[in-house]
Design a protein around this motif. Structure first.
Motif, PDB file in Angstrom:
ATOM      1  N   LEU A 191      93.964 119.729  62.237  1.00 48.98           N
ATOM      2  CA  LEU A 191      93.239 119.108  63.334  1.00 48.98           C
ATOM      3  C   LEU A 191      93.521 117.605  63.408  1.00 48.98           C
ATOM      4  CD1 LEU A 191      91.171 120.042  65.506  1.00 48.98           C
ATOM      5  CD2 LEU A 191      89.463 118.952  64.062  1.00 48.98           C
ATOM      6  N   ILE A 192      93.637 116.965  62.264  1.00 47.66           N
ATOM      7  CA  ILE A 192      93.962 115.535  62.230  1.00 47.66           C
ATOM      8  C   ILE A 192      95.331 115.293  62.850  1.00 47.66           C
ATOM      9  CG2 ILE A 192      94.522 113.600  60.691  1.00 47.66           C
ATOM     10  CD1 ILE A 192      92.242 114.688  58.859  1.00 47.66           C
ATOM     11  N   SER A 193      96.295 116.149  62.551  1.00 48.05           N
ATOM     12  CA  SER A 193      97.635 115.982  63.148  1.00 48.05           C
ATOM     13  C   SER A 193      97.585 116.232  64.654  1.00 48.05           C
ATOM     14  CB  SER A 193      98.661 116.890  62.470  1.00 48.05           C
ATOM     15  OG  SER A 193      98.434 118.243  62.767  1.00 48.05           O
ATOM     16  N   LYS A 194      96.792 117.210  65.090  1.00 48.03           N
ATOM     17  CA  LYS A 194      96.634 117.458  66.532  1.00 48.03           C
ATOM     18  C   LYS A 194      95.967 116.257  67.204  1.00 48.03           C
ATOM     19  CE  LYS A 194      97.557 120.683  68.553  1.00 48.03           C
ATOM     20  NZ  LYS A 194      98.831 121.080  69.202  1.00 48.03           N
ATOM     21  N   HIS A 195      94.991 115.670  66.518  1.00 50.58           N
ATOM     22  CA  HIS A 195      94.283 114.502  67.042  1.00 50.58           C
ATOM     23  C   HIS A 195      95.269 113.350  67.288  1.00 50.58           C
ATOM     24  CE1 HIS A 195      91.733 110.803  66.334  1.00 50.58           C
ATOM     25  NE2 HIS A 195      91.231 111.313  67.441  1.00 50.58           N
ATOM     26  N   GLN A 196      96.158 113.141  66.358  1.00 51.00           N
ATOM     27  CA  GLN A 196      97.158 112.072  66.526  1.00 51.00           C
ATOM     28  C   GLN A 196      98.026 112.328  67.751  1.00 51.00           C
ATOM     29  OE1 GLN A 196      97.041 109.227  64.847  1.00 51.00           O
ATOM     30  NE2 GLN A 196      95.285 110.125  63.805  1.00 51.00           N
ATOM     31  N   ASN A 197      98.427 113.568  67.970  1.00 47.73           N
ATOM     32  CA  ASN A 197      99.236 113.918  69.150  1.00 47.73           C
ATOM     33  C   ASN A 197      98.460 113.691  70.441  1.00 47.73           C
ATOM     34  OD1 ASN A 197     101.382 114.686  67.540  1.00 47.73           O
ATOM     35  ND2 ASN A 197     100.845 116.836  67.565  1.00 47.73           N
ATOM     36  N   LYS A 254      95.999 111.597  70.902  1.00 46.76           N
ATOM     37  CA  LYS A 254      95.856 110.148  71.109  1.00 46.76           C
ATOM     38  C   LYS A 254      97.131 109.551  71.702  1.00 46.76           C
ATOM     39  CE  LYS A 254      93.668 107.617  68.126  1.00 46.76           C
ATOM     40  NZ  LYS A 254      93.153 106.985  66.901  1.00 46.76           N
ATOM     41  N   ILE A 255      98.283 110.068  71.313  1.00 51.00           N
ATOM     42  CA  ILE A 255      99.557 109.594  71.862  1.00 51.00           C
ATOM     43  C   ILE A 255      99.675 110.013  73.325  1.00 51.00           C
ATOM     44  CG2 ILE A 255     102.067 109.954  71.771  1.00 51.00           C
ATOM     45  CD1 ILE A 255     101.694 110.153  68.656  1.00 51.00           C
ATOM     46  N   ASN A 256      99.286 111.238  73.634  1.00 47.31           N
ATOM     47  CA  ASN A 256      99.394 111.751  75.001  1.00 47.31           C
ATOM     48  C   ASN A 256      98.344 111.185  75.949  1.00 47.31           C
ATOM     49  OD1 ASN A 256     101.606 113.358  74.364  1.00 47.31           O
ATOM     50  ND2 ASN A 256     100.328 115.061  73.722  1.00 47.31           N
ATOM     51  N   TYR A 257      97.225 110.705  75.403  1.00 49.85           N
ATOM     52  CA  TYR A 257      96.139 110.134  76.214  1.00 49.85           C
ATOM     53  C   TYR A 257      95.752 108.768  75.638  1.00 49.85           C
ATOM     54  CZ  TYR A 257      95.637 114.844  78.128  1.00 49.85           C
ATOM     55  OH  TYR A 257      95.867 116.064  78.743  1.00 49.85           O
ATOM     56  N   PRO A 258      96.655 107.793  75.710  1.00 50.85           N
ATOM     57  CA  PRO A 258      96.412 106.502  75.047  1.00 50.85           C
ATOM     58  C   PRO A 258      95.232 105.710  75.606  1.00 50.85           C
ATOM     59  CG  PRO A 258      98.334 106.361  76.465  1.00 50.85           C
ATOM     60  CD  PRO A 258      97.918 107.806  76.440  1.00 50.85           C
ATOM     61  N   ASN A 259      94.829 105.961  76.824  1.00 50.32           N
ATOM     62  CA  ASN A 259      93.736 105.192  77.429  1.00 50.32           C
ATOM     63  C   ASN A 259      92.364 105.802  77.185  1.00 50.32           C
ATOM     64  OD1 ASN A 259      95.595 103.354  78.451  1.00 50.32           O
ATOM     65  ND2 ASN A 259      95.904 104.572  80.297  1.00 50.32           N
ATOM     66  N   LEU A 260      92.314 106.928  76.487  1.00 52.22           N
ATOM     67  CA  LEU A 260      91.043 107.595  76.221  1.00 52.22           C
ATOM     68  C   LEU A 260      90.676 107.450  74.750  1.00 52.22           C
ATOM     69  CD1 LEU A 260      91.556 110.918  78.204  1.00 52.22           C
ATOM     70  CD2 LEU A 260      90.341 108.864  78.946  1.00 52.22           C
ATOM     71  N   ASP A 261      89.416 107.267  74.483  1.00 53.66           N
ATOM     72  CA  ASP A 261      88.921 107.183  73.105  1.00 53.66           C
ATOM     73  C   ASP A 261      88.528 108.584  72.643  1.00 53.66           C
ATOM     74  OD1 ASP A 261      87.952 106.328  70.644  1.00 53.66           O
ATOM     75  OD2 ASP A 261      85.989 105.824  71.466  1.00 53.66           O
ATOM     76  N   ILE A 262      89.521 109.363  72.247  1.00 56.20           N
ATOM     77  CA  ILE A 262      89.292 110.750  71.834  1.00 56.20           C
ATOM     78  C   ILE A 262      89.170 110.785  70.316  1.00 56.20           C
ATOM     79  CG2 ILE A 262      90.253 113.079  71.801  1.00 56.20           C
ATOM     80  CD1 ILE A 262      91.681 112.278  74.452  1.00 56.20           C
ATOM     81  N   GLN A 263      88.085 111.388  69.849  1.00 57.61           N
ATOM     82  CA  GLN A 263      87.801 111.481  68.423  1.00 57.61           C
ATOM     83  C   GLN A 263      88.126 112.888  67.913  1.00 57.61           C
ATOM     84  OE1 GLN A 263      86.625 108.693  66.760  1.00 57.61           O
ATOM     85  NE2 GLN A 263      86.948 107.690  68.735  1.00 57.61           N
ATOM     86  N   GLU A 264      88.279 113.007  66.594  1.00 55.61           N
ATOM     87  CA  GLU A 264      88.490 114.327  65.998  1.00 55.61           C
ATOM     88  C   GLU A 264      87.333 115.253  66.345  1.00 55.61           C
ATOM     89  OE1 GLU A 264      88.948 113.540  61.831  1.00 55.61           O
ATOM     90  OE2 GLU A 264      90.791 112.421  62.144  1.00 55.61           O
ATOM     91  N   SER A 265      86.130 114.703  66.405  1.00 56.17           N
ATOM     92  CA  SER A 265      84.958 115.526  66.723  1.00 56.17           C
ATOM     93  C   SER A 265      85.059 116.115  68.124  1.00 56.17           C
ATOM     94  CB  SER A 265      83.673 114.715  66.587  1.00 56.17           C
ATOM     95  OG  SER A 265      83.677 113.620  67.472  1.00 56.17           O
ATOM     96  N   ASP A 266      85.747 115.422  69.038  1.00 54.63           N
ATOM     97  CA  ASP A 266      85.943 115.973  70.382  1.00 54.63           C
ATOM     98  C   ASP A 266      86.780 117.246  70.314  1.00 54.63           C
ATOM     99  OD1 ASP A 266      84.538 113.900  71.726  1.00 54.63           O
ATOM    100  OD2 ASP A 266      86.325 112.626  71.645  1.00 54.63           O
ATOM    101  N   LEU A 267      87.824 117.243  69.486  1.00 56.33           N
ATOM    102  CA  LEU A 267      88.660 118.431  69.337  1.00 56.33           C
ATOM    103  C   LEU A 267      87.863 119.577  68.733  1.00 56.33           C
ATOM    104  CD1 LEU A 267      90.833 116.224  69.850  1.00 56.33           C
ATOM    105  CD2 LEU A 267      92.281 117.464  68.275  1.00 56.33           C
ATOM    106  N   ILE A 268      87.024 119.260  67.756  1.00 57.06           N
ATOM    107  CA  ILE A 268      86.204 120.297  67.132  1.00 57.06           C
ATOM    108  C   ILE A 268      85.246 120.892  68.158  1.00 57.06           C
ATOM    109  CG2 ILE A 268      84.380 120.717  65.429  1.00 57.06           C
ATOM    110  CD1 ILE A 268      85.853 118.676  63.613  1.00 57.06           C
TER     111      ILE A 268
END
Length: 173
Positions: free
Chosen positions: A15-21, A23-37
């Motif tokens: 999930l951490i690796s997905k989170h990094q991807n 963040k790269i694809n949506y640089p203007n959004l503050d997306i947290q790991e908890s959002d993915l969960i």
């Protein structure tokens, strides 16, 4: 060949690796790991017939299942919120919060009925980073790995505030 379901540690690592991807694809959004969960929970809780969101962790999912949801999610919509009054039906068991603790802009939560007793029972969660604080010794864990320890002053302050709010804390180690 059937793909293996990830255990908790592998799930969080992936999930951490997905989170990094993301963040790269949506640089203007503050997306947290908890959002993915939360997105994964919303997608799979019904599949597992779970009543509480923490039950999600008791039903591991595969890399393909994670990829299917995260890779097809429109993160541009993630911060859209609708607020309305809603009475939760009595039949729905909610995860009851004992206390919320704020520290330097971060919010930590101690639950009354947390299914996961690691690293202590109870422990504090900083949901946005999957950081847990052991309330018996002040050690901080990320994905079950000890990464730091609260200072003695911070730890005493945290325990005092929680105790003042009626939280039954584990014995000191």
């Amino acid at each position: 060949m059937k793909e293996l379901k990830l255990d908790f540690d592998d799930f969080m690592e992936y999930l951490i690796s997905k989170h990094q991807n993301v963040k790269i694809n949506y640089p203007n959004l503050d997306i947290q790991e908890s959002d993915l969960i939360k997105i994964l929970m919303a997608s799979y809780l019904d599949k597992f017939a779970a009543k509480l969101s923490l039950e999600f962790y008791e039903h591991p999912i595969t890399v393909a299942e994670i990829d299917n949801v995260i890779d097809n999610y429109d993160f541009n919509q993630i911060r859209n919120e609708i607020n309305f009054d809603f009475k939760v039906p009595d039949e729905i068991e909610e995860l009851e919060t004992k206390v919320k603790i704020k520290s330097k802009g971060k919010v930590f939560i101690i639950h009354k009925n947390d299914a996961d007793h690691f690293p202590s029972n109870p422990h504090a969660h900083w949901i946005d980073s999957n950081l847990k604080i052991d309330l018996s010794n002040g050690k901080c864990y990320h994905i079950r790995k000890h990464i730091s320890t609260l200072s003695k002053k911070e730890f005493i302050d945290l325990r005092a505030k929680a105790t003042n709010l009626g939280v039954e804390l584990p014995e000191l180690k």
